[in-house]
Write a protein that holds these residues in place. Structure first.
Motif, PDB file in Angstrom:
ATOM      1  N   ASN A 162       0.817  -1.220   0.000  1.00  0.00           N
ATOM      2  CA  ASN A 162       0.000   0.000   0.000  1.00  0.00           C
ATOM      3  C   ASN A 162       0.850   1.269   0.000  1.00  0.00           C
ATOM      4  O   ASN A 162       0.438   2.303   0.534  1.00  0.00           O
ATOM      5  CB  ASN A 162      -0.992   0.022   1.169  1.00  0.00           C
ATOM      6  CG  ASN A 162      -2.230  -0.804   0.891  1.00  0.00           C
ATOM      7  OD1 ASN A 162      -2.620  -0.967  -0.265  1.00  0.00           O
ATOM      8  ND2 ASN A 162      -2.831  -1.351   1.927  1.00  0.00           N
ATOM      9  N   GLY A 163       2.026   1.188  -0.595  1.00  0.00           N
ATOM     10  CA  GLY A 163       2.850   2.379  -0.753  1.00  0.00           C
ATOM     11  C   GLY A 163       3.520   2.834   0.533  1.00  0.00           C
ATOM     12  O   GLY A 163       3.592   2.093   1.518  1.00  0.00           O
ATOM     13  N   PHE A 164       4.002   4.062   0.490  1.00  0.00           N
ATOM     14  CA  PHE A 164       4.727   4.636   1.622  1.00  0.00           C
ATOM     15  C   PHE A 164       3.782   5.308   2.607  1.00  0.00           C
ATOM     16  O   PHE A 164       2.687   5.743   2.239  1.00  0.00           O
ATOM     17  CB  PHE A 164       5.729   5.679   1.122  1.00  0.00           C
ATOM     18  CG  PHE A 164       6.834   5.126   0.271  1.00  0.00           C
ATOM     19  CD1 PHE A 164       7.930   4.504   0.848  1.00  0.00           C
ATOM     20  CD2 PHE A 164       6.783   5.209  -1.115  1.00  0.00           C
ATOM     21  CE1 PHE A 164       8.958   3.982   0.076  1.00  0.00           C
ATOM     22  CE2 PHE A 164       7.805   4.702  -1.904  1.00  0.00           C
ATOM     23  CZ  PHE A 164       8.896   4.086  -1.313  1.00  0.00           C
ATOM     24  N   HIS A 165       4.230   5.417   3.819  1.00  0.00           N
ATOM     25  CA  HIS A 165       3.518   6.190   4.829  1.00  0.00           C
ATOM     26  C   HIS A 165       4.081   7.610   4.877  1.00  0.00           C
ATOM     27  O   HIS A 165       5.174   7.863   4.363  1.00  0.00           O
ATOM     28  CB  HIS A 165       3.642   5.508   6.191  1.00  0.00           C
ATOM     29  CG  HIS A 165       2.789   4.296   6.323  1.00  0.00           C
ATOM     30  ND1 HIS A 165       2.869   3.431   7.389  1.00  0.00           N
ATOM     31  CD2 HIS A 165       1.821   3.775   5.509  1.00  0.00           C
ATOM     32  CE1 HIS A 165       1.985   2.453   7.245  1.00  0.00           C
ATOM     33  NE2 HIS A 165       1.353   2.639   6.115  1.00  0.00           N
ATOM     34  N   PRO A 166       3.357   8.545   5.481  1.00  0.00           N
ATOM     35  CA  PRO A 166       3.809   9.950   5.504  1.00  0.00           C
ATOM     36  C   PRO A 166       5.202  10.106   6.115  1.00  0.00           C
ATOM     37  O   PRO A 166       5.578   9.392   7.045  1.00  0.00           O
ATOM     38  CB  PRO A 166       2.749  10.640   6.379  1.00  0.00           C
ATOM     39  CG  PRO A 166       1.529   9.781   6.230  1.00  0.00           C
ATOM     40  CD  PRO A 166       2.043   8.376   6.117  1.00  0.00           C
ATOM     41  N   ASP A 167       5.948  11.078   5.593  1.00  0.00           N
ATOM     42  CA  ASP A 167       7.333  11.280   6.040  1.00  0.00           C
ATOM     43  C   ASP A 167       7.792  12.675   5.630  1.00  0.00           C
ATOM     44  O   ASP A 167       7.259  13.266   4.683  1.00  0.00           O
ATOM     45  CB  ASP A 167       8.229  10.226   5.392  1.00  0.00           C
ATOM     46  CG  ASP A 167       9.599  10.111   6.053  1.00  0.00           C
ATOM     47  OD1 ASP A 167       9.828  10.789   7.066  1.00  0.00           O
ATOM     48  OD2 ASP A 167      10.435   9.348   5.551  1.00  0.00           O
ATOM     49  N   ALA A 168       8.805  13.184   6.352  1.00  0.00           N
ATOM     50  CA  ALA A 168       9.549  14.389   5.980  1.00  0.00           C
ATOM     51  C   ALA A 168       8.664  15.597   5.702  1.00  0.00           C
ATOM     52  O   ALA A 168       8.735  16.212   4.646  1.00  0.00           O
ATOM     53  CB  ALA A 168      10.448  14.102   4.778  1.00  0.00           C
ATOM     54  N   SER A 182       9.903   2.958   6.398  1.00  0.00           N
ATOM     55  CA  SER A 182      10.057   1.879   7.375  1.00  0.00           C
ATOM     56  C   SER A 182       8.891   0.891   7.291  1.00  0.00           C
ATOM     57  O   SER A 182       9.069  -0.314   7.485  1.00  0.00           O
ATOM     58  CB  SER A 182      10.139   2.452   8.793  1.00  0.00           C
ATOM     59  OG  SER A 182      11.275   3.272   8.922  1.00  0.00           O
ATOM     60  N   HIS A 183       7.721   1.426   7.002  1.00  0.00           N
ATOM     61  CA  HIS A 183       6.546   0.547   6.830  1.00  0.00           C
ATOM     62  C   HIS A 183       6.780  -0.438   5.689  1.00  0.00           C
ATOM     63  O   HIS A 183       6.449  -1.627   5.804  1.00  0.00           O
ATOM     64  CB  HIS A 183       5.310   1.410   6.550  1.00  0.00           C
ATOM     65  CG  HIS A 183       4.276   0.738   5.719  1.00  0.00           C
ATOM     66  ND1 HIS A 183       3.508  -0.308   6.175  1.00  0.00           N
ATOM     67  CD2 HIS A 183       3.894   0.941   4.431  1.00  0.00           C
ATOM     68  CE1 HIS A 183       2.699  -0.712   5.224  1.00  0.00           C
ATOM     69  NE2 HIS A 183       2.908   0.018   4.148  1.00  0.00           N
ATOM     70  N   VAL A 184       7.358   0.033   4.580  1.00  0.00           N
ATOM     71  CA  VAL A 184       7.620  -0.850   3.436  1.00  0.00           C
ATOM     72  C   VAL A 184       8.673  -1.892   3.811  1.00  0.00           C
ATOM     73  O   VAL A 184       8.542  -3.082   3.488  1.00  0.00           O
ATOM     74  CB  VAL A 184       8.067  -0.033   2.207  1.00  0.00           C
ATOM     75  CG1 VAL A 184       8.354  -0.961   1.030  1.00  0.00           C
ATOM     76  CG2 VAL A 184       7.013   1.000   1.837  1.00  0.00           C
ATOM     77  N   SER A 185       9.719  -1.452   4.505  1.00  0.00           N
ATOM     78  CA  SER A 185      10.756  -2.384   4.962  1.00  0.00           C
ATOM     79  C   SER A 185      10.167  -3.468   5.845  1.00  0.00           C
ATOM     80  O   SER A 185      10.527  -4.650   5.723  1.00  0.00           O
ATOM     81  CB  SER A 185      11.843  -1.623   5.725  1.00  0.00           C
ATOM     82  OG  SER A 185      12.434  -0.638   4.921  1.00  0.00           O
ATOM     83  N   ASP A 186       9.278  -3.080   6.753  1.00  0.00           N
ATOM     84  CA  ASP A 186       8.632  -4.061   7.632  1.00  0.00           C
ATOM     85  C   ASP A 186       7.787  -5.038   6.829  1.00  0.00           C
ATOM     86  O   ASP A 186       7.764  -6.247   7.114  1.00  0.00           O
ATOM     87  CB  ASP A 186       7.757  -3.350   8.667  1.00  0.00           C
ATOM     88  CG  ASP A 186       8.564  -2.608   9.718  1.00  0.00           C
ATOM     89  OD1 ASP A 186       9.774  -2.886   9.837  1.00  0.00           O
ATOM     90  OD2 ASP A 186       7.989  -1.738  10.399  1.00  0.00           O
ATOM     91  N   TYR A 187       7.082  -4.522   5.823  1.00  0.00           N
ATOM     92  CA  TYR A 187       6.259  -5.392   4.985  1.00  0.00           C
ATOM     93  C   TYR A 187       7.125  -6.432   4.274  1.00  0.00           C
ATOM     94  O   TYR A 187       6.768  -7.614   4.201  1.00  0.00           O
ATOM     95  CB  TYR A 187       5.480  -4.558   3.965  1.00  0.00           C
ATOM     96  CG  TYR A 187       4.588  -5.396   3.071  1.00  0.00           C
ATOM     97  CD1 TYR A 187       3.276  -5.679   3.435  1.00  0.00           C
ATOM     98  CD2 TYR A 187       5.070  -5.929   1.878  1.00  0.00           C
ATOM     99  CE1 TYR A 187       2.457  -6.484   2.638  1.00  0.00           C
ATOM    100  CE2 TYR A 187       4.263  -6.728   1.074  1.00  0.00           C
ATOM    101  CZ  TYR A 187       2.964  -6.992   1.452  1.00  0.00           C
ATOM    102  OH  TYR A 187       2.165  -7.792   0.664  1.00  0.00           O
TER     103      TYR A 187
END
Length: 292
Positions: A162-168, A182-187
């Motif tokens: 589901n793509g990236f989470h909010p950042d920066a 980090s969410h993608v890395s965890d996935y």
């Protein structure tokens, strides 16, 4: 930006085998002019502008507009090793690989303070500056060691996550921050995909003098506290025991590590309280995805 595009121009991978998407996330500098200078030099160079705040916005424009199956996310202040893209392609030959990273070597604007130099030499990484060196051998690694300034991912897996989470975000909108890539890395890790460290897929990462201060490191830790609060709210959908968090704070005199720990707790507590006060913010935190 110019150095990044220049290093892409010098890649050993033939230009017809890749495209470059420059995502201008509401900048007020000369990004567009720099891109124009390279449009005649680099094949398949495309420019997109989106004024919506948040790094995830720019990343998702790249996701939607890309034509390739492999995505190489880079910051505008990096310079690629000449064989960077060839090394990324090599790493993805294994269909079980979903994520690829390499070295992020610091280019300090000026001589760093002794405490920072010691941290870099001792650990081989400084997370607050997104720099790391895991050696000269290609190997499988934990996905948490591939960071946003040099983040290559299989497009199909990114969609599944589901793509990236909010950042920066700019600091005035920091309450909207999430846990970014980090969410993608965890996935990737949780779903059994491989992550590869390839020293050929490395970059030089510029570190300005403003980021070589205790104040900057504490700011980064404050923001990390926000990110961790966001992650836990999404995972458990309940608030933490803030009394316990307050009791962990350290009183002066403090080392830099103490100051950073306090800043982290401040960020965590700030975000939890903001979400308690604002139902719309909590709804933002719990969104299924942020493509739109």
């Amino acid at each position: 930006m110019a150095k990044a595009l220049g290093s892409i121009e010098r890649q050993t991978l033939p230009e017809k085998l890749f495209e470059i998407l420059v995502i201008d996330n509401g900048s007020a500098d000369n990004t567009r002019e720099i891109v124009k200078q390279y449009e005649a030099k680099i094949e398949n160079l495309r420019y997109f502008y989106d004024a919506t705040a948040g790094l995830h916005t720019g990343r998702h424009v790249g996701l939607r507009e890309s034509r390739a199956d492999l995505l190489v996310y880079l910051d505008d202040d990096v310079e690629l090793f000449p064989n960077h893209l060839c090394s990324v392609l090599e790493s993805f030959e294994d269909k079980c690989v979903a994520l690829v990273g390499g070295k992020n070597l610091p280019v300090f604007e000026e001589n760093p303070p002794a405490w920072l130099l010691s941290m870099w030499r001792k650990e081989g990484m400084v997370g607050q500056l997104s720099v790391l060196d895991l050696g000269d051998k290609m190997k499988e690694i934990d996905s948490s060691f591939v960071w946003g300034c040099n983040f290559s991912v299989r497009k199909s897996v990114l969609y599944l996550a589901n793509g990236f989470h909010p950042d920066a975000f700019p600091q005035e909108f920091i309450r909207l921050r999430g846990d970014g890539e980090s969410h993608v890395s965890d996935y990737v890790k949780e779903n059994g995909y491989k992550t590869i460290y390839n020293p050929g897929a490395s970059v030089y990462h510029f570190v300005s003098k403003e980021r070589m201060t205790e104040e900057y490191f504490c700011k980064r830790m404050f923001n990390q506290g926000i990110s961790n609060s966001y992650s836990k709210l999404r995972k458990y959908q309940k608030f933490s025991d803030l009394k316990n968090r307050f009791e962990k704070k350290i009183i002066p005199p403090m080392t830099l590590e103490d100051k950073m720990n306090n800043a982290y707790l401040d960020g965590y507590i700030f975000h939890q309280i903001e979400c308690l006060k604002d139902a719309e913010l909590l709804k933002w935190v719990l969104k299924e995805r942020y493509f739109e």
